[in-house]
Design a protein around this motif. Structure first.
Motif, PDB file in Angstrom:
ATOM      1  N   CYS A  26     -31.193  22.541 -23.203  1.00  0.00           N
ATOM      2  CA  CYS A  26     -30.337  21.456 -22.714  1.00  0.00           C
ATOM      3  C   CYS A  26     -31.136  20.433 -21.922  1.00  0.00           C
ATOM      4  O   CYS A  26     -30.691  19.305 -21.730  1.00  0.00           O
ATOM      5  N   ARG A  44     -38.416  22.635 -20.369  1.00  0.00           N
ATOM      6  CA  ARG A  44     -37.700  22.848 -21.633  1.00  0.00           C
ATOM      7  C   ARG A  44     -38.662  22.875 -22.818  1.00  0.00           C
ATOM      8  O   ARG A  44     -38.616  23.747 -23.680  1.00  0.00           O
ATOM      9  N   ASN A 313     -29.662  20.037  -4.198  1.00  0.00           N
ATOM     10  CA  ASN A 313     -30.188  18.922  -4.991  1.00  0.00           C
ATOM     11  C   ASN A 313     -31.307  18.173  -4.258  1.00  0.00           C
ATOM     12  O   ASN A 313     -31.678  17.068  -4.641  1.00  0.00           O
TER      13      ASN A 313
ATOM     14  N   TYR B 346     -24.367  18.018  -7.661  1.00  0.00           N
ATOM     15  CA  TYR B 346     -25.285  16.964  -8.108  1.00  0.00           C
ATOM     16  C   TYR B 346     -24.659  15.970  -9.082  1.00  0.00           C
ATOM     17  O   TYR B 346     -25.342  15.089  -9.575  1.00  0.00           O
ATOM     18  N   ARG B 456     -29.024  13.491 -26.175  1.00  0.00           N
ATOM     19  CA  ARG B 456     -28.951  14.950 -26.207  1.00  0.00           C
ATOM     20  C   ARG B 456     -29.710  15.550 -25.033  1.00  0.00           C
ATOM     21  O   ARG B 456     -30.928  15.671 -25.063  1.00  0.00           O
ATOM     22  N   LYS B 458     -28.503  17.802 -21.100  1.00  0.00           N
ATOM     23  CA  LYS B 458     -27.508  18.034 -20.039  1.00  0.00           C
ATOM     24  C   LYS B 458     -27.861  17.150 -18.857  1.00  0.00           C
ATOM     25  O   LYS B 458     -29.011  17.154 -18.410  1.00  0.00           O
ATOM     26  N   ALA B 460     -28.780  15.986 -15.477  1.00  0.00           N
ATOM     27  CA  ALA B 460     -29.377  16.806 -14.429  1.00  0.00           C
ATOM     28  C   ALA B 460     -29.057  16.271 -13.045  1.00  0.00           C
ATOM     29  O   ALA B 460     -29.140  16.991 -12.066  1.00  0.00           O
ATOM     30  N   ASP B 461     -28.693  14.995 -12.957  1.00  0.00           N
ATOM     31  CA  ASP B 461     -28.506  14.392 -11.646  1.00  0.00           C
ATOM     32  C   ASP B 461     -27.726  13.084 -11.798  1.00  0.00           C
ATOM     33  O   ASP B 461     -27.911  12.354 -12.779  1.00  0.00           O
ATOM     34  N   TYR B 463     -26.865   9.820  -9.187  1.00  0.00           N
ATOM     35  CA  TYR B 463     -27.121   9.306  -7.830  1.00  0.00           C
ATOM     36  C   TYR B 463     -27.057   7.780  -7.843  1.00  0.00           C
ATOM     37  O   TYR B 463     -27.206   7.162  -8.907  1.00  0.00           O
ATOM     38  N   PRO B 464     -26.839   7.170  -6.683  1.00  0.00           N
ATOM     39  CA  PRO B 464     -26.716   5.714  -6.644  1.00  0.00           C
ATOM     40  C   PRO B 464     -28.035   5.046  -7.013  1.00  0.00           C
ATOM     41  O   PRO B 464     -29.105   5.545  -6.667  1.00  0.00           O
ATOM     42  N   GLN B 475     -29.315  10.842 -14.751  1.00  0.00           N
ATOM     43  CA  GLN B 475     -30.668  11.254 -15.128  1.00  0.00           C
ATOM     44  C   GLN B 475     -30.585  12.490 -16.005  1.00  0.00           C
ATOM     45  O   GLN B 475     -29.901  13.460 -15.679  1.00  0.00           O
ATOM     46  N   ALA B 476     -31.276  12.436 -17.133  1.00  0.00           N
ATOM     47  CA  ALA B 476     -31.267  13.576 -18.054  1.00  0.00           C
ATOM     48  C   ALA B 476     -32.523  13.522 -18.892  1.00  0.00           C
ATOM     49  O   ALA B 476     -33.108  12.452 -19.078  1.00  0.00           O
ATOM     50  N   GLU B 477     -32.928  14.673 -19.403  1.00  0.00           N
ATOM     51  CA  GLU B 477     -33.983  14.636 -20.398  1.00  0.00           C
ATOM     52  C   GLU B 477     -33.328  14.349 -21.731  1.00  0.00           C
ATOM     53  O   GLU B 477     -32.393  15.035 -22.137  1.00  0.00           O
ATOM     54  N   THR B 479     -33.626  15.179 -24.943  1.00  0.00           N
ATOM     55  CA  THR B 479     -34.456  16.238 -25.527  1.00  0.00           C
ATOM     56  C   THR B 479     -34.929  15.881 -26.928  1.00  0.00           C
ATOM     57  O   THR B 479     -35.888  16.452 -27.415  1.00  0.00           O
ATOM     58  N   GLY B 482     -37.810  13.652 -26.101  1.00  0.00           N
ATOM     59  CA  GLY B 482     -38.794  14.310 -25.242  1.00  0.00           C
ATOM     60  C   GLY B 482     -39.165  13.458 -24.058  1.00  0.00           C
ATOM     61  O   GLY B 482     -40.314  13.444 -23.635  1.00  0.00           O
ATOM     62  N   ILE B 484     -37.657  11.703 -20.092  1.00  0.00           N
ATOM     63  CA  ILE B 484     -36.618  11.658 -19.066  1.00  0.00           C
ATOM     64  C   ILE B 484     -35.992  10.275 -19.079  1.00  0.00           C
ATOM     65  O   ILE B 484     -36.708   9.264 -19.087  1.00  0.00           O
ATOM     66  N   LYS B 486     -33.184   7.592 -17.272  1.00  0.00           N
ATOM     67  CA  LYS B 486     -32.386   7.304 -16.076  1.00  0.00           C
ATOM     68  C   LYS B 486     -31.518   6.112 -16.447  1.00  0.00           C
ATOM     69  O   LYS B 486     -31.986   4.984 -16.397  1.00  0.00           O
TER      70      LYS B 486
END
Lengths: 393, 666
Positions: A26, A44, A313, B346, B456, B458, B460-461, B463-464, B475-477, B479, B482, B484, B486
């Motif tokens: 994920c 990951r 966090n 978060y 794709r 989840k 992860a965060d 924030y303002p 913020q998420a990877e 996937t 490959g 990150i 934002k």
């Protein structure tokens, strides 16, 4: 099972290894990793490579050096994979053995720890020198081996580093005023070694564990108190395999238990706005989120404000997992310093004090404030320093 | 004694682990065993026929079937034995599959254990005595608990079949969560348009007694004969007299609505006198005593009473009313709770005003919602970009391990609706898109075609952005890339999962049913009895059994209605004879057993003796074990039967002289 013996080869036979097979890719780990953006193989991707049998490629990248063992990935993993506890240190060990040469700063710290029992390379016979400046009597067990209720394991930065000693002096005064029956090991003490383990040196770690355990067994005490969350981690998770079965506390939650007795002593108004930085080992790893905040709120005149990233966090100061001795290496690679990222958040709260509970953080944040140009508007204080300051008549 | 032993292979389920040939060889050598046979599937017709034929040909008088759990096939084999002219209770089952082959890997040891279990059964069954099942009449009425779409549909089905239904709903109106939804996936038909006709049909049906604002307080009795106590909470409005003109709401001394409206999840306000939503059924107002001035001070001008005038429907003195009803069957349709987004710190729900839950967005996009169908931020601005965070409170061991099944699809639906209404860029942060229903994948395709973005990974965060533009960073990877990401958005929508009701455990105890590890009510069998419970006569419908969408809910409520109908239409119900009974000559009248009985089946009679009502007794054995004088006995669990079984089980240990070896559950 002592997880110390787990290797990458034996991992699949343990429950911790089977968990890795449940990874759903994920990316919550990589997404939350403070260095996820700069790693070639954030957690990951590393697991995907592992499952594809292509770990060699991961080891030949220096990705894993950027792991600051902050437990952020582990805290958010929906499958509970013990990344920081098990997988990442094993990977880091392999990464370092594949490196053409170890980053100099880290190499020096590890050598110092082996030779002198502290990463700074200070002479071990001076470990207890600060005691004379404490202003309150501190019993050293080697001189007076009567049983003590609490063995205070002071640790390295708090013994040698001047700003660390401030924390120790404050702790000593608090213990004294609270009437705690405590003693320290003095020059007999050596680094608990958690940094050694997380920075891939299991041999060094085991040497230190054996040494400290032999010293502990010489004396009689009920519980061990330490102001270093990393040492706390080591005593909690690693030392029991060698028979460590004393009570264990970190200074901050330990003091919070004495809050009722402490409150009347906090007579001096401090008049400041404080924001608290959750140490990774104390917070995410042990979930001591409220104890330090309760202590801060007990100080007259303290207004507590929160940073955007707080509690589970929180953003790491960058000192864990050997990061304490990789600043030069990270800088050469062009990585942002995490301590600077963190102080920017702290300054944005409008607070004038950044409160901490880990001896690594004082020097890291004071340095970061200076570099980022905020050292005029914000100071760094350990929670114990603030408490002791409020206690003075 | 002429006992027949029948060992089932259950394909390889049993025969793959246990040496069946050795087992029947051993069983055949036991005293009193006339023959021992094996068969691939003992439960099949030829398998049963084998037993029936043997009983006739070999004059068997006892039968031991070593196969699966009695939960599955005890009925089957008892029936087969009965068809051959034997009393069905001369048949006893050994659970080789669940207690042995499925839980052991060591084949020789498993075979030895099987021999122990079979020997125990052979020794026990010789003590069995013929027993008779009792028949009792059933009440023809059905209670449906919960007035969401599941309860509504089940009630209507039964009522249409001519059965009288009591529909009990906790809130002042029926409709449940479905009434809060805007459109439904994947067809995008309006939830209210398809739900409200059913709601009015409930109100109008002469076979349905609708009790809203009411709760079940007590359940007694047994299958076919439940006695249920319902508490009708005071709504301070006399339901029969209120015509639903809503003039009292207009007239309330509160000129402005001040109380957060739960139907709109606090996104709008209501007055102390209110109707939950325009199409509420019944069209009857309610007064909230927590906020009504009359309740607080007793000094209100009572303009509501004035305007109600000769209708005289408002009654500040109204008290709760207790009703007791007799029903034959109960359908539980108590629904679900939405996961509380604030439990994941978060994602910033409750901290950042522009983080919403999906249900809140349902209300925002709804034309009768707090913004009249406008998707706007709390400050009234239209969002230019929206992030939908999937799997909030699902698929995560920190919250709920299970997939909530509906969030992917409702997220796609909301993505479509938000885009349609605002033209915003919509990002879905997902782990997997689960679109396994009819026309679901096609809908996914359509939404993708409309330009909704899929990342794709989840989230992860949240924030303002910190640059003062009020935006939030998700913020998420990514996937698939490959990297990150934002992504700045104006609005974050949390696709919150479905959870068991907060009081599901209390309800479970009230009805004496079980729940699975996730807290949802447990069905009797996941495949073959999905709406039954382990309490006969109590059935499940909808999300109280586990997360599901509207089509699945309605299918399940139909099944629950059919099961209830089958039960009450038969007119009588057969009761198992494994009940306890008091040997009255031996009873000393000490009353030890009375408070212990979980079913209140024991009474104390004039002659100073305990007496057990065999119809109420469930055969749990508590009183049997507790009786100090040993004067309570239980059919099928007589002392001789149990001791003989234990002796049989441990016989091999005794013979070998070694330590007693107990494997698995006895």
């Amino acid at each position: 099972m002592g997880t110390c013996e787990v290797t990458l080869e034996s991992l699949p036979r343990y429950p911790e290894g089977k968990e890795i097979l449940t990874c759903i890719q994920c990316g919550a780990c990589s997404g939350t990793c403070p260095y996820g953006e700069v790693m070639d193989y954030p957690p990951r991707r590393m697991i995907a490579m592992m499952r594809a049998g292509m770990l060699e490629k991961v080891f030949t990248s220096d990705s894993l050096l950027a792991c600051v063992a902050c437990y952020a990935c582990m805290a958010k993993c929906p499958r509970g994979i013990r990344l920081t506890e098990i997988l990442l240190p094993l990977m880091k060990e392999q990464t370092l053995t594949h490196l053409p040469e170890l980053p100099g700063e880290l190499q020096k710290a590890l050598q110092n720890t082996l030779r002198y029992g502290n990463p700074m390379g200070e002479p071990s016979r001076k470990r207890a020198a600060w005691v004379k400046t404490a202003g309150v009597p501190i019993r050293i067990l080697a001189e007076d081996p009567r049983p003590a209720d609490a063995l205070w394991f002071v640790e390295c930065y708090t013994s040698f580093y001047p700003r660390g000693q401030d924390n120790s002096r404050a702790t000593a005064r608090l213990f004294h005023r609270l009437g705690i029956d405590f003693a320290i090991l003095g020059n007999e003490e050596k680094c608990a070694g958690e940094c050694g383990r997380l920075t891939w040196e299991p041999g060094l770690f085991e040497t230190l564990m054996d040494y400290n355990m032999a010293v502990f067994q010489k004396y009689r005490f009920n519980r061990l108190v330490t102001s270093c969350p990393h040492a706390h981690n080591a005593f909690k998770n690693r030392y029991p395999a060698l028979g460590f079965n004393w009570g264990l506390e970190h200074t901050t939650p330990f003091l919070a238990k004495y809050l009722d007795r402490l409150k009347p002593l906090l007579a001096r108004k401090l008049d400041c706005t404080v924001t608290y930085h959750d140490s990774c080992c104390l917070g995410r790893q042990n979930e001591f989120y409220e104890a330090p905040r309760q202590l801060l709120q007990a100080i007259p005149g303290v207004k507590l404000v929160e940073m955007v990233h707080n509690r589970m966090n929180a953003i790491c100061c960058g000192g864990g997992g050997g990061g304490m001795w990789l600043d030069t290496y990270f800088k050469a690679k062009g990585y942002e310093r995490l301590s600077e990222r963190r102080v920017r958040e702290a300054v944005a709260t409008g607070a004038d004090v950044l409160a901490v509970s880990c001896p690594y953080e004082v020097s890291r944040f004071e340095d970061a404030l200076k570099v980022a140009g905020y050292d005029k508007q914000m100071v760094v204080r350990d929670v114990t320093e603030l408490l002791a300051e409020a206690m003075e008549d | 004694m002429r006992t027949g032993v029948y060992v089932c292979h259950c394909g390889t389920n049993i025969a793959g682990t246990i040496d069946v040939h050795a087992l029947i060889g051993y069983a055949g050598s036991l005293p009193g065993v006339a023959l021992a046979r094996e068969y691939k599937y003992m439960c099949s017709d030829p398998g049963q026929e084998l037993i029936r034929q043997d009983i006739c040909d070999y004059k068997l008088d006892r039968v031991v079937v070593a196969a699966c759990s009695p939960h599955l096939h005890e009925k089957t084999f008892r029936q087969a034995v009965e068809q051959a002219g034997l009393n069905p209770f001369y048949c006893h089952m050994v659970n080789l599959r669940e207690h042995d082959s499925w839980v052991h890997a060591d084949k020789p040891a498993a075979t030895e254990k099987a021999m122990d279990l079979v020997r125990a059964a052979v020794r026990r069954v010789k003590w069995h005595v013929p027993l008779e099942r009792r028949q009792v009449p059933v009440h023809a009425e059905v209670l449906v608990v919960g007035g969401g779409i599941a309860g509504i549909d089940a009630a209507l089905t039964l009522a249409n079949a001519g059965k009288h239904v009591y529909l009990v709903e906790r809130e002042p109106t029926i409709g449940g969560h479905m009434a809060q939804f805007d459109k439904t996936f994947p067809t995008l038909d309006c939830a209210a348009c398809i739900l409200t006709p059913k709601m009015t049909a409930v109100k109008a049906h002469r076979n349905i007694t609708l009790w809203t604002y009411s709760e079940v307080r007590q359940v007694e009795g047994y299958v076919g004969n439940y006695s249920v106590t319902v508490r009708r909470k005071p709504r301070y409005v006399i339901e029969k007299l209120c015509v639903g003109c809503l003039e009292c709401i207009q007239a309330c001394v509160y000129k402005q609505a001040k109380v957060p409206d739960p139907f709109n999840l606090g996104l709008s306000k209501r007055k102390p006198v209110y109707i939950p939503f325009p199409q509420a059924v019944p069209q009857v107002v309610a007064i909230d005593p927590e906020t009504c001035i009359e309740f607080k001070s007793g000094k209100c001008k009572k303009t509501c009473v004035e305007v109600c005038a000769e209708r005289n429907a408002i009654d500040f003195k109204q008290q709760a009313e207790i009703q007791t009803i007799q029903v034959g069957a109960i359908i539980l349709a108590t629904g679900f709770d939405v996961f509380d987004g604030a439990r994941i710190p978060y994602y910033g729900y409750g901290l950042y005003p522009n983080v919403y839950t999906a249900l809140e967005i349902e209300r925002l996009v709804n034309a009768s919602g707090p913004t009249g169908g406008e998707v706007v931020l709390r400050d009234g601005r239209k969002p230019a970009s929206v992030g939908i965070v999937h799997c909030v409170g699902s698929r995560d061991l920190h919250t709920n391990r299970y997939c909530s099944r509906v969030c992917c699809m409702y997220s796609l639906k909301l993505a479509h609706l938000i885009k349609e209404k605002t033209g915003a860029d919509v990002y879905n942060f997902y782990i997997d898109i689960r679109a396994p229903g009819k026309a679901f994948e096609e809908f996914y395709n359509r939404v993708a075609e409309e330009g909704v973005v899929f990342v794709r990974g989840k989230a992860a965060d949240v924030y303002p952005a910190g640059n003062g533009d009020g935006r939030l960073i998700v913020q998420a990877e990514d996937t698939l890339l490959g990297m990150i990401r934002k992504i700045p958005v104006d609005m974050v929508v949390l696709a919150t999962g479905l959870e068991p009701r907060a009081d599901a455990n209390d309800v479970r105890r009230l009805f004496n049913i079980g729940c699975s590890g996730d807290g949802f009510f447990l069905e009797r069998h996941p495949k073959l009895a999905p709406v039954n419970t382990f309490a006969d006569g109590i059935f499940l419908a909808g999300c109280c059994q586990g997360p599901k969408d509207i089509p699945d809910t309605v299918a399940q409520s139909g099944a629950a209605a059919a099961q209830a109908l089958a039960l009450i239409d038969a007119g009588v119900v057969e009761l198992e004879p494994n009940t306890a009974h008091v040997l009255e000559d031996a009873c000393s009248g000490c009353k030890t057993c009375l408070p212990l009985c979980p079913y209140s089946a024991i009474s104390f009679v004039e002659e100073k003796k305990a007496r057990i009502n065999e119809v109420l007794c469930k055969g749990c054995g508590t009183c049997v074990a507790a009786c100090p004088s040993g004067s309570i006995r239980q059919n099928l669990f007589e002392d001789e039967e149990i001791f003989e079984e234990i002796d049989g089980l441990l016989a091999s240990a005794a013979v070998g002289g070694g330590p007693v070896r107990i494997q698995g559950d006895l």
